[in-house]
Enzyme design. Structure first.
Site: not given
Ligand code: NAP
Length: 291
Positions: A55, A99, A122
Site C-alpha cells: 500500500k 491494518q 477503508d
C-alpha cells in the site's frame, strides 16, 4: 471446451494508478494539495506487513504523502485511539487506514469507528456503511475490495446487471456484505451465502456472477459454476505443494482456477486479480478524500 477470459486485475490496477498519479499532479499544481495517507499497523503479522508495504509503495507511486505508524503488538487501546485522534486532526492526512486483523486484546470496532468518516478510506465506519446500504454510494467511501471487484464485473457485464443473478459466498463486513450491496444497487438479483448455507454448490450453480470471499483454497470447482458465469475470486490462501521432493508454498484463491476456467466466461486469477485492485481502490478513495 472454452477457456475463460483471465481478468487481469494487475494490469487494470496499473492503468488506474497512472490516472490517479496524473490527477494527483493536477491537484498539486492547481491547489497546492498533496493527498496524504496514514497507515497504522499493530504487531508483526507477516501477511499484514506485506499488505502495508504494498500500500505504501502504491501510495508513493501515485505521488501521495504517505506515513506509516508501526506499533508494537502490546500497544494499548488508549494509545491507538490517541494516535487516530491526532491523525483525524492532521490537515496533511486525508485518509487513515488501520491494518486488520488486530491483536486479540484490542477492540476492533471501537478503533475503526474512531476514524473520522471523512478520512475513512477503508469504508468501515458506520456512516459510510449506512450510505452504501441506503444507496448513497456516490457519497460514501466504499470498502476497497468489493469496489475493485465491481469494476471488474462491470468491464465484462456492463454497469447495469438487470436480470442477472449474483451469488456472493461469504458474509463478512469487509467483503461479502458490501459486495452484496453494490451488486444489488447495480440491479443484480443477489444471494449471500455462508457456512450455514444448504446445498452451496447448487446455489452457486444458478449464478451468472460468482464472488467468492471465503478463505478456503480451491473450494469452488468446475461443476459448481454455470457455463458463461463471471467469477471473481477474493480468497487468498497459502498452500504447500511438493514438486520433485521440494516443498514450496504458494498463494491460491477460493476457486479452482484451472477447472473453472473451462466453463466460466471470465475469471480473476490469484494472485493478480482482486488483490491489486483492492490497493488501487484505496488510492482512489484517498484522492477523493483529499479533493
Ligand atoms: P472472513 O471474515 O473469515 O469471512 C469468511 C466468510 O466465509 C464467512 O462469512 C463464512 O461464513 C464463510 N465461510 C466459511 N467457510 C465456509 C464454507 N465452507 N462454505 C461457505 N461459506 C463459508 O473472511 P473475509 O475477510 O471476508 O475474507 C475472505 C477471503 O478473502 C480470505 O481468504 C481473505 O484473505 C481474502 N481477502 C482478500 C482480499 C484481497 O484484497 N484480495 C481482501 C480481503 C479479504 P460464516 O459467516 O457463516 O462464518
Amino acid at each position: 471446451m472454452t477457456t475463460a477470459i483471465r481478468i487481469d486485475g494487475k494490469a487494470k490496477a496499473a492503468e488506474m494508478s497512472e490516472k490517479i498519479a496524473a490527477d494527483t499532479a493536477l491537484l498539486k499544481a492547481e491547489h497546492d494539495l498533496t493527498p496524504g495517507l496514514a497507515v497504522v499497523i499493530i504487531g508483526e503479522d507477516p501477511a499484514s506487513q506485506i499488505y502495508v508495504r504494498n500500500k505504501k509503495k502504491r501510495a508513493e507511486s501515485c505521488g501521495f504523502y504517505s506515513v506509516q505508524h508501526s506499533l508494537a503488538e502490546d500497544t494499548s487501546q488508549e494509545e491507538i485511539l490517541r494516535l487516530i485522534d491526532e491523525l483525524n486532526n492532521d490537515a496533511s492526512i486525508h485518509g487513515i487506514l488501520v491494518q486488520l486483523p488486530l491483536p486479540g486484546h484490542l477492540d476492533e470496532q471501537q478503533i475503526t469507528q474512531s476514524i473520522s468518516p471523512a478520512k475513512d478510506v477503508d469504508g468501515f465506519h458506520f456512516v459510510n456503511i449506512g450510505k452504501l446500504t441506503s444507496g448513497r454510494t456516490a457519497d460514501a467511501f466504499v470498502p476497497c475490495t468489493p469496489a475493485g471487484c465491481m469494476l471488474m464485473i462491470e468491464d465484462h457485464l456492463g454497469a447495469d446487471l438487470s436480470g442477472l443473478s449474483a451469488v456472493v459466498v461469504g458474509r463478512s463486513n469487509i467483503v461479502g456484505k458490501p459486495m452484496a450491496s453494490l451488486l444489488l444497487q447495480a440491479n443484480a438479483t443477489v444471494t449471500v451465502t455462508h457456512s450455514r448455507t444448504k446445498d452451496l454448490a447448487g446455489v452457486v450453480r444458478r449464478a451468472d456472477i460468482v464472488v467468492a470471499a471465503v478463505g478456503r483454497a480451491n473450494m469452488i470447482e468446475r461443476d459448481w459454476v454455470k457455463p458463461g458465469a463471471v467469477v471473481i475470486d477474493v480468497g487468498i490462501n497459502r498452500i504447500e505443494s511438493t514438486v520433485d521432493g521440494e516443498t514450496k508454498s504458494r498463494l491460491t484463491g477460493d476457486v479452482d482456477f484451472e477447472s473453472v476456467s473451462e466453463v466460466a466466461k471470465a475469471i480473476t486469477p490469484v494472485p493478480g486479480g482482486v488483490g491489486p485492485m483492492t490497493i488501487v481502490m484505496l488510492m482512489s478513495n484517498t484522492l477523493r478524500a483529499a479533493r
